[in-house]
Motif scaffolding. Structure first.
Motif, mmCIF file in Angstrom:
data_model
loop_
_atom_site.group_PDB
_atom_site.id
_atom_site.type_symbol
_atom_site.label_atom_id
_atom_site.label_comp_id
_atom_site.label_asym_id
_atom_site.label_seq_id
_atom_site.Cartn_x
_atom_site.Cartn_y
_atom_site.Cartn_z
ATOM 1 N N GLU A 61 0.819 -1.215 0.000
ATOM 2 C CA GLU A 61 0.000 0.000 0.000
ATOM 3 C C GLU A 61 0.853 1.265 0.000
ATOM 4 O OE1 GLU A 61 -3.236 2.072 2.950
ATOM 5 O OE2 GLU A 61 -3.446 -0.068 2.550
ATOM 6 N N ALA A 89 -10.095 -2.257 -1.465
ATOM 7 C CA ALA A 89 -9.826 -1.635 -0.163
ATOM 8 C C ALA A 89 -8.591 -0.749 -0.226
ATOM 9 C CB ALA A 89 -9.655 -2.714 0.909
ATOM 10 N N THR A 90 -7.524 -1.226 -0.870
ATOM 11 C CA THR A 90 -6.319 -0.411 -1.000
ATOM 12 C C THR A 90 -6.604 0.846 -1.808
ATOM 13 O OG1 THR A 90 -4.902 -2.358 -0.869
ATOM 14 C CG2 THR A 90 -3.938 -0.379 -1.834
ATOM 15 N N ALA A 92 -9.387 2.465 -2.070
ATOM 16 C CA ALA A 92 -10.160 3.391 -1.243
ATOM 17 C C ALA A 92 -9.270 4.096 -0.221
ATOM 18 C CB ALA A 92 -11.292 2.646 -0.545
ATOM 19 N N ARG A 93 -8.358 3.342 0.393
ATOM 20 C CA ARG A 93 -7.477 3.962 1.390
ATOM 21 C C ARG A 93 -6.536 4.979 0.754
ATOM 22 N NH1 ARG A 93 -7.547 -1.351 3.893
ATOM 23 N NH2 ARG A 93 -5.770 -1.983 2.596
ATOM 24 N N ALA A 102 -13.781 8.734 -2.459
ATOM 25 C CA ALA A 102 -13.601 7.322 -2.102
ATOM 26 C C ALA A 102 -14.712 6.869 -1.171
ATOM 27 C CB ALA A 102 -12.247 7.097 -1.426
ATOM 28 N N PRO A 105 -12.918 3.638 3.585
ATOM 29 C CA PRO A 105 -11.931 2.551 3.461
ATOM 30 C C PRO A 105 -12.107 1.453 4.498
ATOM 31 C CG PRO A 105 -10.860 4.704 3.321
ATOM 32 C CD PRO A 105 -12.257 4.943 3.774
ATOM 33 N N ASP A 106 -12.464 1.830 5.728
ATOM 34 C CA ASP A 106 -12.634 0.824 6.771
ATOM 35 C C ASP A 106 -13.834 -0.070 6.469
ATOM 36 O OD1 ASP A 106 -10.446 1.787 8.171
ATOM 37 O OD2 ASP A 106 -11.656 3.149 9.391
#
Length: 425
Positions: A61, A89-90, A92-93, A102, A105-106
């Motif tokens: 990441e 997920a990556t 979004a983070r 986004a 992310p969580d």
């Protein structure tokens, strides 16, 4: 394509189908698509379209963030997105870290772990099958005994039906649990968690609900191959069910998204219709694969690929167009193993009545192995019709025109089960 245009980074991608369309749509919106990938050779459309590519370890990441930050230094940033289950997920983070649009992310990360997802849904009262996460074959057998056979075993972080199997006995459960838990990496080469999910098998037809934000765009009927596996062989849009049933499926999917803290952008929720009504099998915080977006656009006029690109770049979503009303997807499934030496019939399939898209996704030189996952699909057809039945018949007829000639395997076939190096998600 000007290097001064705002960039839209795609963190890995589908290797066929909508992966290509994401880049096409980005360019149509005046953006510069940039593919961040570990292996550009996975993506045949990159060279064809002249897509800018950054090669890096996409499982790191920090490296992805550094690469996107470097892009931002050159031109104005537009967004970071992914159409791959393994990288949403990556993406979004990283987008959130850069102050770009986004999803939470969580919430996306929690959703990617199927055991955590199930626990949240159950706590919120959303109907899900009885389930137990386990980390050994012995625990799997015990869980299956408590839940009651038949059960379904699956990885807690997988995609495309890879590793999903129906088990009807203690012996089958122990054997498949052992197979899954022996894996050390997933289809994209990332480390796998040391646990799997054991869940009660739910009888009844299978559907998916395609949503954007908090709106149901389509309820889709799913066709699957023979048990004990769950390989998707086709889809019908809209699902040929009574309007009340379609509404109930949509409401259940929206309840699931709310329970998971999702509802930003596209989501693909899979359900079965049990004796008690809709049961959520899993929620995917991404656009559907399997050419479903093409079928949805053909049937409803709503282009979900364009909508996802627009949302990721902070642009206005597209206005719905005029759809044909009904569409179907049918896949060309591998009948055996071997090396592809000839592909024929795609032109004839493309010219068949009602066909929107006909493509061979297995090229000459590909080694075909039966894996009981999405990898067994060698081609696909999307067709429209006056009703679901006609659309399905047209897609099936055109799919039969696409033919693959295989010779004996050039390498020993791997045992059926989860495979390394899977392509497509």
């Amino acid at each position: 394509m000007s290097a001064t245009q705002p960039w839209l980074a795609f963190l890995e991608s589908n290797t066929t189908g909508t992966g290509r369309e994401f880049c096409v749509m980005a360019r149509a919106r005046g953006l510069r698509p940039v593919l961040l990938t570990r292996d550009p050779d996975r993506y045949p459309y990159v060279a064809e379209l002249g897509i800018d590519t950054v090669v890096l370890d996409t499982g790191d990441e920090a490296a992805v963030l550094d690469a996107c930050s470097a892009l931002a230094d050159g031109t104005g940033p537009a967004g970071v997105a992914s159409s791959s289950e393994y990288f949403v997920a990556t993406a979004a983070r990283v987008a959130a870290r850069l102050g770009l649009p986004a999803a939470d992310p969580d919430a996306v990360a929690r959703c990617r772990a199927k055991d955590a997802q199930r626990a949240l849904l159950a706590a919120a009262g959303v109907p899900v099958p009885p389930f137990v996460p386990v980390s050994s074959p012995q625990e799997a057998v015990h869980a299956a005994g408590t839940i009651g056979h038949p059960v379904v075993l699956k990885p807690v972080s997988g995609s495309g039906s890879a590793g999903v199997r129906l088990c009807r006995s203690r012996a089958e459960t122990a054997e498949w649990a052992r197979t899954l838990l022996q894996r050390t990496t997933d289809e994209r080469g990332a480390p796998t968690p040391g646990r799997i999910l054991v869940e009660k098998a739910v009888d009844g037809p299978e559907f998916s609900v395609e949503t954007f934000d908090d709106t149901v765009v389509a309820v889709v009927a799913k066709h699957t191959g023979a048990t004990p596996y769950f390989v998707e062989t086709g889809h019908d849009v809209p699902a040929p069910v009574p309007s009340g049933d379609a509404a109930a499926l949509g409401r259940t999917a929206l309840r699931a998204l709310a329970a998971l803290g999702l509802g930003w952008g596209a989501a693909h929720t899979e359900l079965r219709w049990s004796e008690a009504g809709p049961v959520v099998i899993e929620v995917n915080p991404r656009l559907a694969g399997g050419m479903i977006p093409v079928a949805v656009a053909s049937a409803t006029g709503t282009d979900l690929v364009d909508a996802v690109v627009a949302r990721a770049a902070g642009q206005d979503p597209p206005s719905p167009g005029r759809g044909a009303g009904h569409a179907a997807v049918r896949f060309v499934m591998a009948a055996g193993e071997g090396l592809v030496v000839r592909v024929e019939g795609t032109a004839a399939a493309s010219a068949a009545p009602g066909v929107v898209v006909a493509q061979a996704t297995a090229a000459v030189g590909r080694q075909v192995r039966i894996t009981h996952s999405f990898q067994d699909r060698l081609g696909c057809v999307v067709a429209t019709g006056a009703d679901t039945g006609e659309a399905g018949r047209r897609a099936e007829s055109a799919a039969r025109l696409i033919r693959f000639e295989l010779v004996e395997p050039a390498v020993p076939a791997a045992p059926a089960g989860p495979e390394e190096g899977a392509r497509g998600r």
